[in-house]
Design a protein around this motif. Structure first.
Motif, mmCIF file in Angstrom:
data_model
loop_
_atom_site.group_PDB
_atom_site.id
_atom_site.type_symbol
_atom_site.label_atom_id
_atom_site.label_comp_id
_atom_site.label_asym_id
_atom_site.label_seq_id
_atom_site.Cartn_x
_atom_site.Cartn_y
_atom_site.Cartn_z
ATOM 1 N N TYR A 26 33.897 -26.192 16.911
ATOM 2 C CA TYR A 26 35.075 -27.012 17.172
ATOM 3 C C TYR A 26 35.652 -26.626 18.511
ATOM 4 N N MET A 27 35.909 -27.604 19.339
ATOM 5 C CA MET A 27 36.495 -27.376 20.657
ATOM 6 C C MET A 27 35.738 -26.306 21.450
ATOM 7 N N ARG A 28 34.444 -26.439 21.460
ATOM 8 C CA ARG A 28 33.529 -25.537 22.177
ATOM 9 C C ARG A 28 33.590 -24.090 21.675
ATOM 10 N N GLU A 59 41.924 -24.884 13.208
ATOM 11 C CA GLU A 59 41.962 -26.101 14.030
ATOM 12 C C GLU A 59 43.221 -26.141 14.879
ATOM 13 N N VAL A 60 44.350 -25.934 14.228
ATOM 14 C CA VAL A 60 45.639 -25.979 14.929
ATOM 15 C C VAL A 60 45.690 -24.940 16.051
ATOM 16 N N LEU A 62 43.229 -23.840 17.793
ATOM 17 C CA LEU A 62 42.351 -24.213 18.907
ATOM 18 C C LEU A 62 42.805 -25.470 19.648
ATOM 19 N N GLU A 63 43.622 -26.270 18.970
ATOM 20 C CA GLU A 63 44.013 -27.561 19.571
ATOM 21 C C GLU A 63 45.154 -27.394 20.557
ATOM 22 N N ASP A 64 44.894 -26.642 21.630
ATOM 23 C CA ASP A 64 45.965 -26.428 22.602
ATOM 24 C C ASP A 64 46.098 -27.635 23.511
ATOM 25 N N LYS A 65 47.142 -27.573 24.308
ATOM 26 C CA LYS A 65 47.447 -28.686 25.191
ATOM 27 C C LYS A 65 46.376 -28.814 26.273
ATOM 28 N N ARG B 80 40.149 -36.068 20.213
ATOM 29 C CA ARG B 80 40.892 -34.847 20.542
ATOM 30 C C ARG B 80 42.214 -34.826 19.786
ATOM 31 N N VAL B 81 42.585 -33.645 19.320
ATOM 32 C CA VAL B 81 43.887 -33.453 18.673
ATOM 33 C C VAL B 81 44.612 -32.368 19.457
ATOM 34 N N VAL B 82 45.889 -32.565 19.695
ATOM 35 C CA VAL B 82 46.698 -31.495 20.289
ATOM 36 C C VAL B 82 47.730 -31.088 19.246
ATOM 37 N N SER B 83 47.771 -29.798 18.935
ATOM 38 C CA SER B 83 48.743 -29.296 17.963
ATOM 39 C C SER B 83 49.798 -28.495 18.697
#
Lengths: 65, 387
Positions: A26-28, A59-60, A62-65, B80-83
């Motif tokens: 996920y996300m490399r 997931e949360v 790794l899901e940075d801006k 893509r998801v941004v949290s």
């Protein structure tokens, strides 16, 4: 020998799932976790608790801006 | 090749009839979601853009509470998801979803907007987060590459940024206001043509200071993750922010009556998306204040100055930004001010801070604690407040 999980049967192959280390991407990023897998077709079973718990947390993160 | 300017920008010059058609499509898509179904029932399609004001609002709270229930595409179409962890209560996460096309629209906006500042063969430094795939740095650097600009590698600290900038002396620097200000104080020998400040409130005094330190033009960008990182960008020296009229409709509403403001009146910026696939925004209250006008018949943002709740802090930023010995500052709950300074403390520093605050008519801190920026090795970014 992989641990057989009684009561968890692959709907397609009709055989019991076994516990196996699976690699998630996920996300490399990649990380491993032991989850039930069908030994025949390789389909992975993700329990609701895992999906909504640990997996959602990672997931949360790794899901940075 | 046509000149890069607002009139030629695809993201800006979008005719009203096209926007209305896209808005109705977007609202139709939103109305299929349980969250919007009842709220929009009997109100669609809109006959004109002005009738958007008859629709209900949505807010950050809705995104936090509903999350992926506000997505209008299947999970496989989410690219893509941004949290974002919201400030205050722990564990509350705001998740914003994008499809590949949503990301593409942002990339077009960034390319067109950045073409006002740079072009083929120029060198740009992006001092922003988001190096992961389809993160802010990633999309912006691809947008710059699209117009032939060379992008410098990402940095993870102020000292790394200083080393990189000294070595490369880029033509354009993009970053957070106080971060770039600090670099302009420490590295006056650099000569960028343009500086683009984003992701936070930009004090007027800070903009002037960077512009003087580097003898460059400083422009601002206003956007948020909800709008796919980008929303409006200033055309050099115009002082006007050109929004993505092709992708969004924005309104300025009176924060007491919730009615639309007139040209030039200050109010809250409310945004509705037009082409957004993954998470359509319907009258999304940003919490940020601004005002609007028209340019060549198209709406423009005159300014965006962030959230009302942070205004007292803004006044402190405005007053203290011109003090070049100051790297950053923050206030403790006890009313003490912690000041990060460049180099050793000097007796006159305290007086300089107090007179700057007095001149601005601001409450003086109980005590000022000076800390050396080089020893601390970090910035507070007390001034980095959600915008």
């Amino acid at each position: 020998m992989a641990e057989i999980i009684e009561g968890l049967v692959c709907g397609k192959c009709g055989v019991n799932a076994v516990k196996r280390q699976v690699t998630f991407d996920y996300m490399r990023r990649t990380f491993g976790h032991e989850v039930p897998v069908c030994p025949k077709c390789g389909k992975v079973f993700i329990a609701k608790e895992l999906a909504e718990g640990k997996m959602a947390e990672v997931e949360v993160m790794l899901e940075d801006k | 090749m046509s000149k890069a300017c607002p009139e030629n920008a695809q993201f800006f010059s979008c005719p009203e009839e096209v926007r209305l058609e896209k808005l109705n499509e977007s609202l139709k898509r939103a109305s299929t979601l349980p969250f919007w179904r009842e709220k929009l029932e009997g109100l669609l399609p809109l006959e004109n853009l002005a009738s958007l004001s008859a629709l209900p609002f949505s807010s950050e709270e809705d995104i936090i509470a509903c999350g992926e229930k506000l997505t209008a595409v299947s999970a496989t179409d989410i690219k893509r998801v941004v949290s974002l962890r919201t400030s205050g209560t722990s564990g509350r996460v705001k998740r914003i979803f994008f499809t590949e096309n949503d990301i593409k629209l942002t990339r077009i906006f960034f390319s067109e907007g950045m073409a006002w500042l740079c072009g083929e063969g120029d060198k740009a430094a992006i001092l922003m987060p988001g190096v992961s795939p389809d993160g802010l740095f990633d999309i912006l650097s691809k947008s710059l590459l699209d117009i032939g600009v060379n992008v410098l590698p990402p940095v993870s600290s102020v000292s790394e940024a200083a080393d990189l900038l000294s070595k490369e002396n880029p033509d354009v620097i993009i970053g957070l206001p106080w971060y770039v200000r600090l670099l302009s104080v420490c590295l006056p020998e650099l000569s960028p043509r343009y500086v683009l400040l984003s992701a936070d409130y930009v004090p007027r005094s800070l903009k002037k200071q960077i512009s003087e330190n580097w003898e460059c033009t400083v422009v601002e960008h206003y956007g948020m993750t909800e709008t796919g990182y980008g929303f409006a960008v200033e055309y050099p020296k115009s002082g006007i922010m050109y929004p993505r009229n092709n992708d969004f409709c924005f309104e300025i509403i009176n924060t007491d009556t919730f009615l639309p403001c007139k040209v030039g009146e200050e109010g809250e910026i409310v945004i509705s998306s037009l082409g957004r696939e993954a998470m359509p925004l319907v009258r999304y209250r940003t919490g940020d204040l601004g005002s609007f006008d028209y340019k060549n018949g198209f709406p423009v943002l005159i300014y965006a100055k962030g959230k009302k709740a942070f205004f007292p802090a803004r006044a402190y930023e405005e007053a203290l930004a011109p003090l070049s010995f100051l790297a950053d500052f923050r206030f403790t709950d006890e009313g003490e001010m912690e000041a990060l300074i460049l180099g050793a403390e000097k007796p006159e520093y305290s007086d300089a801070v107090l007179s700057a605050l007095s001149r601005a008519g601001l409450k003086l801190p109980e005590k000022i604690i000076f800390c050396n920026f080089h020893e601390e090795g970090k910035l507070f970014f007390a001034s980095k407040r959600s915008m």
